[in-house]
Design a protein around this motif. Sequence first.
Motif, PDB file in Angstrom:
ATOM      1  N   TRP A  35       0.778  -1.400  -0.117  1.00 51.29           N
ATOM      2  CA  TRP A  35       0.056   0.043   0.030  1.00 51.29           C
ATOM      3  C   TRP A  35       0.777   1.570  -0.042  1.00 51.29           C
ATOM      4  O   TRP A  35       0.561   2.177  -0.737  1.00 51.29           O
ATOM      5  CB  TRP A  35      -0.918  -0.134   1.172  1.00 51.29           C
ATOM      6  CG  TRP A  35      -1.480   1.394   1.189  1.00 51.29           C
ATOM      7  CD1 TRP A  35      -1.837   2.169   1.942  1.00 51.29           C
ATOM      8  CD2 TRP A  35      -2.862   1.656   0.455  1.00 51.29           C
ATOM      9  NE1 TRP A  35      -2.574   3.157   1.957  1.00 51.29           N
ATOM     10  CE2 TRP A  35      -3.321   3.043   0.744  1.00 51.29           C
ATOM     11  CE3 TRP A  35      -3.253   1.187  -0.828  1.00 51.29           C
ATOM     12  CZ2 TRP A  35      -4.161   3.757  -0.037  1.00 51.29           C
ATOM     13  CZ3 TRP A  35      -4.344   1.752  -1.387  1.00 51.29           C
ATOM     14  CH2 TRP A  35      -4.764   2.977  -1.128  1.00 51.29           C
ATOM     15  N   PHE A  38       2.412   1.628  -3.421  1.00 52.87           N
ATOM     16  CA  PHE A  38       1.433   2.314  -4.382  1.00 52.87           C
ATOM     17  C   PHE A  38       0.974   3.576  -4.201  1.00 52.87           C
ATOM     18  O   PHE A  38       1.066   4.524  -5.091  1.00 52.87           O
ATOM     19  CB  PHE A  38       0.177   1.338  -4.085  1.00 52.87           C
ATOM     20  CG  PHE A  38      -1.095   1.629  -5.060  1.00 52.87           C
ATOM     21  CD1 PHE A  38      -1.284   1.527  -6.532  1.00 52.87           C
ATOM     22  CD2 PHE A  38      -2.115   2.519  -4.435  1.00 52.87           C
ATOM     23  CE1 PHE A  38      -2.075   2.022  -7.037  1.00 52.87           C
ATOM     24  CE2 PHE A  38      -3.288   3.107  -5.263  1.00 52.87           C
ATOM     25  CZ  PHE A  38      -3.269   2.840  -6.652  1.00 52.87           C
ATOM     26  N   ARG A  39       0.659   3.837  -2.876  1.00 54.31           N
ATOM     27  CA  ARG A  39       0.599   5.314  -2.486  1.00 54.31           C
ATOM     28  C   ARG A  39       1.940   6.319  -3.330  1.00 54.31           C
ATOM     29  O   ARG A  39       1.534   7.437  -3.821  1.00 54.31           O
ATOM     30  CB  ARG A  39       0.363   5.593  -1.062  1.00 54.31           C
ATOM     31  CG  ARG A  39      -0.993   5.523  -0.623  1.00 54.31           C
ATOM     32  CD  ARG A  39      -1.060   5.691   0.754  1.00 54.31           C
ATOM     33  NE  ARG A  39      -0.878   7.278   1.003  1.00 54.31           N
ATOM     34  CZ  ARG A  39      -0.077   7.845   1.944  1.00 54.31           C
ATOM     35  NH1 ARG A  39       0.662   7.183   2.546  1.00 54.31           N
ATOM     36  NH2 ARG A  39       0.153   9.260   1.887  1.00 54.31           N
ATOM     37  N   ARG A  40       3.107   6.142  -2.776  1.00 50.83           N
ATOM     38  CA  ARG A  40       4.226   6.750  -3.186  1.00 50.83           C
ATOM     39  C   ARG A  40       4.200   6.569  -4.848  1.00 50.83           C
ATOM     40  O   ARG A  40       4.457   7.782  -5.322  1.00 50.83           O
ATOM     41  CB  ARG A  40       5.441   5.986  -2.752  1.00 50.83           C
ATOM     42  CG  ARG A  40       6.672   6.699  -2.965  1.00 50.83           C
ATOM     43  CD  ARG A  40       6.749   8.186  -2.557  1.00 50.83           C
ATOM     44  NE  ARG A  40       6.708   8.123  -1.249  1.00 50.83           N
ATOM     45  CZ  ARG A  40       6.368   9.292  -0.584  1.00 50.83           C
ATOM     46  NH1 ARG A  40       6.289  10.628  -1.385  1.00 50.83           N
ATOM     47  NH2 ARG A  40       6.265   9.299   0.670  1.00 50.83           N
ATOM     48  N   GLY A  41       3.884   5.853  -5.401  1.00 46.64           N
ATOM     49  CA  GLY A  41       3.968   5.621  -6.955  1.00 46.64           C
ATOM     50  C   GLY A  41       2.889   6.675  -7.515  1.00 46.64           C
ATOM     51  O   GLY A  41       2.978   7.379  -8.155  1.00 46.64           O
ATOM     52  N   ARG A  42       1.630   6.605  -6.825  1.00 45.90           N
ATOM     53  CA  ARG A  42       0.503   7.622  -7.304  1.00 45.90           C
ATOM     54  C   ARG A  42       0.834   9.028  -6.996  1.00 45.90           C
ATOM     55  O   ARG A  42       0.680   9.811  -7.696  1.00 45.90           O
ATOM     56  CB  ARG A  42      -0.733   7.122  -6.575  1.00 45.90           C
ATOM     57  CG  ARG A  42      -1.341   5.808  -6.927  1.00 45.90           C
ATOM     58  CD  ARG A  42      -1.864   5.615  -8.538  1.00 45.90           C
ATOM     59  NE  ARG A  42      -2.774   6.466  -8.779  1.00 45.90           N
ATOM     60  CZ  ARG A  42      -3.236   6.924  -9.908  1.00 45.90           C
ATOM     61  NH1 ARG A  42      -2.859   6.382 -10.848  1.00 45.90           N
ATOM     62  NH2 ARG A  42      -4.422   7.766  -9.825  1.00 45.90           N
ATOM     63  N   LEU A  43       1.634   9.303  -5.759  1.00 48.18           N
ATOM     64  CA  LEU A  43       1.676  10.624  -5.539  1.00 48.18           C
ATOM     65  C   LEU A  43       2.945  11.168  -6.461  1.00 48.18           C
ATOM     66  O   LEU A  43       2.765  12.676  -6.939  1.00 48.18           O
ATOM     67  CB  LEU A  43       2.323  10.794  -4.216  1.00 48.18           C
ATOM     68  CG  LEU A  43       1.052  10.539  -3.069  1.00 48.18           C
ATOM     69  CD1 LEU A  43       1.978  10.453  -1.685  1.00 48.18           C
ATOM     70  CD2 LEU A  43      -0.025  11.669  -3.153  1.00 48.18           C
ATOM     71  N   THR A  44       3.639  10.380  -6.944  1.00 52.80           N
ATOM     72  CA  THR A  44       4.878  11.056  -7.822  1.00 52.80           C
ATOM     73  C   THR A  44       4.538  11.062  -9.096  1.00 52.80           C
ATOM     74  O   THR A  44       4.812  12.192  -9.894  1.00 52.80           O
ATOM     75  CB  THR A  44       6.279  10.212  -7.528  1.00 52.80           C
ATOM     76  OG1 THR A  44       6.094   8.911  -7.749  1.00 52.80           O
ATOM     77  CG2 THR A  44       6.667  10.395  -6.087  1.00 52.80           C
ATOM     78  N   ARG A  45       4.022  10.017  -9.491  1.00 50.57           N
ATOM     79  CA  ARG A  45       3.525  10.053 -11.027  1.00 50.57           C
ATOM     80  C   ARG A  45       4.593  10.331 -12.038  1.00 50.57           C
ATOM     81  O   ARG A  45       4.263  11.073 -12.985  1.00 50.57           O
ATOM     82  CB  ARG A  45       2.256  10.905 -11.103  1.00 50.57           C
ATOM     83  CG  ARG A  45       1.002  10.206 -10.613  1.00 50.57           C
ATOM     84  CD  ARG A  45       0.733   9.187 -11.071  1.00 50.57           C
ATOM     85  NE  ARG A  45      -0.259   9.204 -12.331  1.00 50.57           N
ATOM     86  CZ  ARG A  45      -0.364   8.230 -13.054  1.00 50.57           C
ATOM     87  NH1 ARG A  45      -0.252   6.982 -12.602  1.00 50.57           N
ATOM     88  NH2 ARG A  45      -0.979   8.418 -14.201  1.00 50.57           N
ATOM     89  N   ARG A  46       5.923  10.111 -11.679  1.00 56.13           N
ATOM     90  CA  ARG A  46       6.932  10.539 -12.886  1.00 56.13           C
ATOM     91  C   ARG A  46       7.134  11.750 -13.156  1.00 56.13           C
ATOM     92  O   ARG A  46       7.139  12.483 -14.373  1.00 56.13           O
ATOM     93  CB  ARG A  46       6.675   9.645 -14.034  1.00 56.13           C
ATOM     94  CG  ARG A  46       6.767   8.136 -13.951  1.00 56.13           C
ATOM     95  CD  ARG A  46       8.515   7.740 -13.776  1.00 56.13           C
ATOM     96  NE  ARG A  46       8.655   6.488 -13.442  1.00 56.13           N
ATOM     97  CZ  ARG A  46       9.879   6.123 -13.273  1.00 56.13           C
ATOM     98  NH1 ARG A  46      10.968   7.027 -13.303  1.00 56.13           N
ATOM     99  NH2 ARG A  46      10.087   4.697 -13.331  1.00 56.13           N
TER     100      ARG A  46
END
Length: 86
Positions: A35, A38-46
């Motif tokens: 989780w 996933f949250r970190r990936g969604r927050l950064t979004r490249r």
Amino acid sequence: MTRDNNTSAPGTLLARAARPLDLLGAAATALRFAWALFRRGRLTRRGAYVRWRWQTAFGRSSPGRDEALADAIGYAAWASKMRRMR
């Protein structure tokens, strides 16, 4: 040297009964890691910073997606253990 009544040897009934709880704890920990990742990936979004940081860290020899994900999960597990040690 005396032995506490609350502790149990690895082969005793109490130790065997605690194993499913250990597995549940490990599963809960794995879910927390997933989780958080996933949250970190969604927050950064490249974003621009993340692209720059990735290029600075790896240069031209960037790891594959699977390898990077496995390393990130390993790092998240380590970071979580370190936070619990405080």
